[in-house]
Design a protein around this motif. Structure first.
Motif, PDB file in Angstrom:
ATOM      1  N   LYS A 170       3.597  31.176  52.733  1.00 22.30           N
ATOM      2  CA  LYS A 170       5.119  31.418  52.735  1.00 22.30           C
ATOM      3  C   LYS A 170       5.506  32.158  54.115  1.00 22.30           C
ATOM      4  CE  LYS A 170       8.814  33.439  50.033  1.00 22.30           C
ATOM      5  NZ  LYS A 170       9.357  33.786  48.692  1.00 22.30           N
ATOM      6  N   ALA A 171       4.584  33.284  54.356  1.00 22.39           N
ATOM      7  CA  ALA A 171       4.643  34.218  55.468  1.00 22.39           C
ATOM      8  C   ALA A 171       4.579  33.462  56.760  1.00 22.39           C
ATOM      9  CB  ALA A 171       3.539  35.232  55.331  1.00 22.39           C
ATOM     10  N   PHE A 172       3.554  32.536  56.851  1.00 22.09           N
ATOM     11  CA  PHE A 172       3.606  31.808  58.126  1.00 22.09           C
ATOM     12  C   PHE A 172       4.751  30.840  58.195  1.00 22.09           C
ATOM     13  CE2 PHE A 172      -1.048  32.565  58.455  1.00 22.09           C
ATOM     14  CZ  PHE A 172      -1.227  32.986  59.498  1.00 22.09           C
ATOM     15  N   SER A 173       5.162  30.178  57.168  1.00 20.18           N
ATOM     16  CA  SER A 173       6.400  29.273  57.172  1.00 20.18           C
ATOM     17  C   SER A 173       7.353  29.910  57.775  1.00 20.18           C
ATOM     18  CB  SER A 173       6.671  28.894  55.718  1.00 20.18           C
ATOM     19  OG  SER A 173       7.928  28.055  55.735  1.00 20.18           O
ATOM     20  N   THR A 174       7.840  31.044  57.291  1.00 21.07           N
ATOM     21  CA  THR A 174       9.184  31.804  57.901  1.00 21.07           C
ATOM     22  C   THR A 174       8.977  32.092  59.481  1.00 21.07           C
ATOM     23  OG1 THR A 174       8.233  33.848  56.957  1.00 21.07           O
ATOM     24  CG2 THR A 174       9.925  32.687  55.776  1.00 21.07           C
ATOM     25  N   CYS A 175       7.505  32.575  59.636  1.00 18.47           N
ATOM     26  CA  CYS A 175       7.168  33.240  60.919  1.00 18.47           C
ATOM     27  C   CYS A 175       7.218  32.031  61.960  1.00 18.47           C
ATOM     28  CB  CYS A 175       5.898  33.954  60.909  1.00 18.47           C
ATOM     29  SG  CYS A 175       5.998  35.505  60.234  1.00 18.47           S
ATOM     30  N   SER A 176       6.604  31.023  61.419  1.00 19.29           N
ATOM     31  CA  SER A 176       6.434  29.696  62.623  1.00 19.29           C
ATOM     32  C   SER A 176       7.666  29.072  62.873  1.00 19.29           C
ATOM     33  CB  SER A 176       5.498  28.675  61.772  1.00 19.29           C
ATOM     34  OG  SER A 176       6.124  28.214  60.591  1.00 19.29           O
ATOM     35  N   SER A 177       8.851  29.056  62.076  1.00 18.09           N
ATOM     36  CA  SER A 177      10.263  28.664  62.208  1.00 18.09           C
ATOM     37  C   SER A 177      10.500  29.554  63.474  1.00 18.09           C
ATOM     38  CB  SER A 177      10.905  28.686  61.037  1.00 18.09           C
ATOM     39  OG  SER A 177      10.294  27.763  60.023  1.00 18.09           O
ATOM     40  N   HIS A 178      10.395  30.854  63.197  1.00 19.21           N
ATOM     41  CA  HIS A 178      11.214  31.862  64.224  1.00 19.21           C
ATOM     42  C   HIS A 178      10.308  31.658  65.565  1.00 19.21           C
ATOM     43  CE1 HIS A 178      11.192  35.905  65.977  1.00 19.21           C
ATOM     44  NE2 HIS A 178      12.514  35.654  65.985  1.00 19.21           N
ATOM     45  N   PRO A 189      19.703  25.117  70.480  1.00 17.92           N
ATOM     46  CA  PRO A 189      20.836  25.132  69.427  1.00 17.92           C
ATOM     47  C   PRO A 189      20.832  23.875  68.431  1.00 17.92           C
ATOM     48  CG  PRO A 189      21.640  25.822  71.609  1.00 17.92           C
ATOM     49  CD  PRO A 189      20.455  25.461  71.668  1.00 17.92           C
ATOM     50  N   THR A 190      20.332  22.860  68.849  1.00 18.82           N
ATOM     51  CA  THR A 190      20.231  21.425  68.164  1.00 18.82           C
ATOM     52  C   THR A 190      19.239  21.467  67.118  1.00 18.82           C
ATOM     53  OG1 THR A 190      21.109  20.332  70.018  1.00 18.82           O
ATOM     54  CG2 THR A 190      19.904  19.104  68.389  1.00 18.82           C
ATOM     55  N   PHE A 191      18.039  22.117  67.570  1.00 18.19           N
ATOM     56  CA  PHE A 191      16.827  21.999  66.757  1.00 18.19           C
ATOM     57  C   PHE A 191      16.815  23.424  65.842  1.00 18.19           C
ATOM     58  CE2 PHE A 191      15.564  18.994  69.712  1.00 18.19           C
ATOM     59  CZ  PHE A 191      14.919  18.240  69.037  1.00 18.19           C
ATOM     60  N   ASN A 192      17.449  24.390  66.297  1.00 22.22           N
ATOM     61  CA  ASN A 192      17.436  25.755  65.235  1.00 22.22           C
ATOM     62  C   ASN A 192      17.859  25.284  63.769  1.00 22.22           C
ATOM     63  OD1 ASN A 192      17.564  28.550  64.379  1.00 22.22           O
ATOM     64  ND2 ASN A 192      19.877  28.384  64.615  1.00 22.22           N
ATOM     65  N   PRO A 193      18.646  24.709  63.600  1.00 24.62           N
ATOM     66  CA  PRO A 193      18.962  24.612  61.921  1.00 24.62           C
ATOM     67  C   PRO A 193      17.806  23.459  61.361  1.00 24.62           C
ATOM     68  CG  PRO A 193      20.705  23.512  63.411  1.00 24.62           C
ATOM     69  CD  PRO A 193      20.082  24.443  64.144  1.00 24.62           C
ATOM     70  N   ILE A 194      17.384  22.420  62.366  1.00 19.77           N
ATOM     71  CA  ILE A 194      16.522  21.847  61.774  1.00 19.77           C
ATOM     72  C   ILE A 194      15.240  22.250  61.618  1.00 19.77           C
ATOM     73  CG2 ILE A 194      15.046  19.569  62.329  1.00 19.77           C
ATOM     74  CD1 ILE A 194      17.381  18.375  64.175  1.00 19.77           C
ATOM     75  N   ILE A 195      14.787  23.313  62.249  1.00 16.61           N
ATOM     76  CA  ILE A 195      13.542  24.004  62.250  1.00 16.61           C
ATOM     77  C   ILE A 195      13.583  24.912  61.038  1.00 16.61           C
ATOM     78  CG2 ILE A 195      11.992  25.677  63.319  1.00 16.61           C
ATOM     79  CD1 ILE A 195      12.953  24.780  65.905  1.00 16.61           C
ATOM     80  N   TYR A 196      14.764  25.642  60.784  1.00 12.55           N
ATOM     81  CA  TYR A 196      14.731  26.461  59.692  1.00 12.55           C
ATOM     82  C   TYR A 196      14.980  25.770  58.363  1.00 12.55           C
ATOM     83  CZ  TYR A 196      14.472  30.860  62.609  1.00 12.55           C
ATOM     84  OH  TYR A 196      14.171  32.077  63.224  1.00 12.55           O
ATOM     85  N   SER A 197      15.613  24.816  58.390  1.00 13.14           N
ATOM     86  CA  SER A 197      15.981  24.056  57.117  1.00 13.14           C
ATOM     87  C   SER A 197      14.600  23.336  56.570  1.00 13.14           C
ATOM     88  CB  SER A 197      17.186  23.327  57.011  1.00 13.14           C
ATOM     89  OG  SER A 197      16.808  22.371  58.143  1.00 13.14           O
ATOM     90  N   LEU A 198      13.956  22.651  57.379  1.00 14.14           N
ATOM     91  CA  LEU A 198      12.788  21.767  56.990  1.00 14.14           C
ATOM     92  C   LEU A 198      11.539  22.635  56.665  1.00 14.14           C
ATOM     93  CD1 LEU A 198      13.202  18.887  59.514  1.00 14.14           C
ATOM     94  CD2 LEU A 198      13.935  18.843  57.314  1.00 14.14           C
ATOM     95  N   ARG A 199      11.657  23.934  57.341  1.00 10.26           N
ATOM     96  CA  ARG A 199      10.420  24.687  56.942  1.00 10.26           C
ATOM     97  C   ARG A 199      10.747  25.734  56.021  1.00 10.26           C
ATOM     98  NH1 ARG A 199       6.218  23.420  60.211  1.00 10.26           N
ATOM     99  NH2 ARG A 199       5.497  25.644  59.929  1.00 10.26           N
ATOM    100  N   ASN A 200      12.020  25.902  55.407  1.00 10.01           N
ATOM    101  CA  ASN A 200      12.248  26.853  54.456  1.00 10.01           C
ATOM    102  C   ASN A 200      12.731  26.387  53.274  1.00 10.01           C
ATOM    103  OD1 ASN A 200      13.781  29.185  53.533  1.00 10.01           O
ATOM    104  ND2 ASN A 200      13.286  30.036  55.361  1.00 10.01           N
ATOM    105  N   LYS A 201      12.068  26.622  52.222  1.00  9.54           N
ATOM    106  CA  LYS A 201      12.619  25.985  50.715  1.00  9.54           C
ATOM    107  C   LYS A 201      13.704  26.848  50.450  1.00  9.54           C
ATOM    108  CE  LYS A 201       7.954  24.746  49.309  1.00  9.54           C
ATOM    109  NZ  LYS A 201       6.623  25.002  48.402  1.00  9.54           N
ATOM    110  N   ASP A 202      13.714  28.145  50.602  1.00  6.28           N
ATOM    111  CA  ASP A 202      14.970  28.891  50.293  1.00  6.28           C
ATOM    112  C   ASP A 202      16.383  28.203  50.748  1.00  6.28           C
ATOM    113  OD1 ASP A 202      13.474  30.330  48.833  1.00  6.28           O
ATOM    114  OD2 ASP A 202      13.508  31.929  50.476  1.00  6.28           O
TER     115      ASP A 202
END
Length: 317
Positions: free
Chosen positions: A245-253, A292-305
């Motif tokens: 979970k920690a790596f998931s949020t950090c890797s997106s960022h 800006p294009t990939f920001n929402p994709i990166i955060y949504s696909l890798r973030n269950k919340d």
């Protein structure tokens, strides 16, 4: 294309000071103009929809009312503003083939692009600090990252760059422009505009370097410092689920950080001799459009919340 100009008396003699510029953009590939228009229009819609969705779900879903998602929502807002400074003008130029931009409009575009770029850098650093506190000092997290502190950090990200970027813009446009009025770029960025200036530009180039260090390198080093503490802490977590979970949020960022800072650092801090108009355009596309294009994709696909919040909103309506 002949454009309006005025003659300015200087110690060196008569100089032609252009009152309008031509944003050359991608005019050197005329057979692709409508293809580029369609592609960038679709990209702009994706950016508005994707980042707008992130803003909405972080606002309406109580489960996402945490500092991390507060910063993510604000970052998405900055992304929308940032891309809206450059893409609509580029679309208009591609669609109408009228590439002129007034001196005032060019200066305004430059200021907002610089300010919003600086705000993005600081927000990414703030998001890294938030992850550092959450992972390395979890017991202090709610005391450190209060709602008031979060608002202050976001406000500081916006305000800090105003005096420097306003000063940079005024300094650039106080120079006389002569010989050519064609900006070989798709927006009014400092390096291509400076190439049209007459006289000594050493001070301006020094200002670019100082601003790049303050607003690009410094936040990037803060992010690296944060992750130098975060990664060893995550590796020591006893639970595999917690580590994941920690790596998931950090890797997106980190993915967004590398996309944005990588292209920005190469653009503004590489030696002047290695600059070329075409390379600058490609690099600029990364930090003004690709991120800006990939920001929402990166955060949504890798973030269950985020996925759960989006499902709740979709199924609710």
């Amino acid at each position: 294309m002949q454009l309006p100009y005025v003659n300015v008396k200087t110690p060196e003699g008569n100089l032609t000071a252009w009152m309008e510029f031509v944003l050359w953009g991608f005019a050197d590939i005329p057979y692709l103009q409508w293809f580029l228009f369609g592609m960038f229009f679709v990209i702009y819609m994706i950016i508005l929809l994707g980042n707008g969705t992130i803003m909405v779900i972080t606002k309406v879903d109580p489960a996402l009312h945490t500092p991390m998602y507060f910063f993510l929502g604000n970052f998405s807002f900055v992304e929308i503003c940032y891309v809206s400074v450059t893409l609509p003008r580029m679309l208009m130029n591609l669609g109408t083939q009228r590439r002129t931009i007034s001196l005032v409009a060019c200066a305004t575009q430059m200021f907002w692009a610089l300010l919003l770029g600086a705000a993005e850098c600081f927000l990414l650093a703030v998001m890294a600090y938030d992850r550092y506190v959450a992972i390395c000092n979890p017991l202090q997290y709610s005391l450190v990252m209060t709602h008031k502190v979060c608002i202050q950090l976001v406000a500081a990200s916006w305000i800090t760059g105003i005096p420097v970027q306003a000063g940079q813009t005024l300094q650039v446009f106080s120079l006389p422009f002569c010989a050519s009025n064609v900006i070989n770029h798709f927006f009014c960025d400092i390096p291509p505009v400076l190439k049209l200036a007459c006289g000594e530009t050493f001070t301006n180039e020094l200002m670019i370097f100082v601003a790049a260090v303050l607003f690009v390198s410094a936040p990037f080093l803060l992010i690296l410092t944060s992750y130098s503490k975060i990664i060893p802490t995550v590796l020591k977590l006893p639970s595999a689920t917690s580590r994941t979970k920690a790596f998931s949020t950090c890797s997106s960022h980190l993915t967004v950080v590398l996309l944005f800072f990588g292209s920005a650092i190469i653009t503004y801090l590489r030696p002047e001799a290695s600059h070329s108009a075409e390379t600058d355009k490609v690099l600029s596309l990364f930090y003004t459009i690709v991120t800006p294009t990939f920001n929402p994709i990166i955060y949504s696909l890798r973030n269950k919340d985020v996925i759960m919040a989006l499902k709740k909103i979709l199924f609710k309506y």
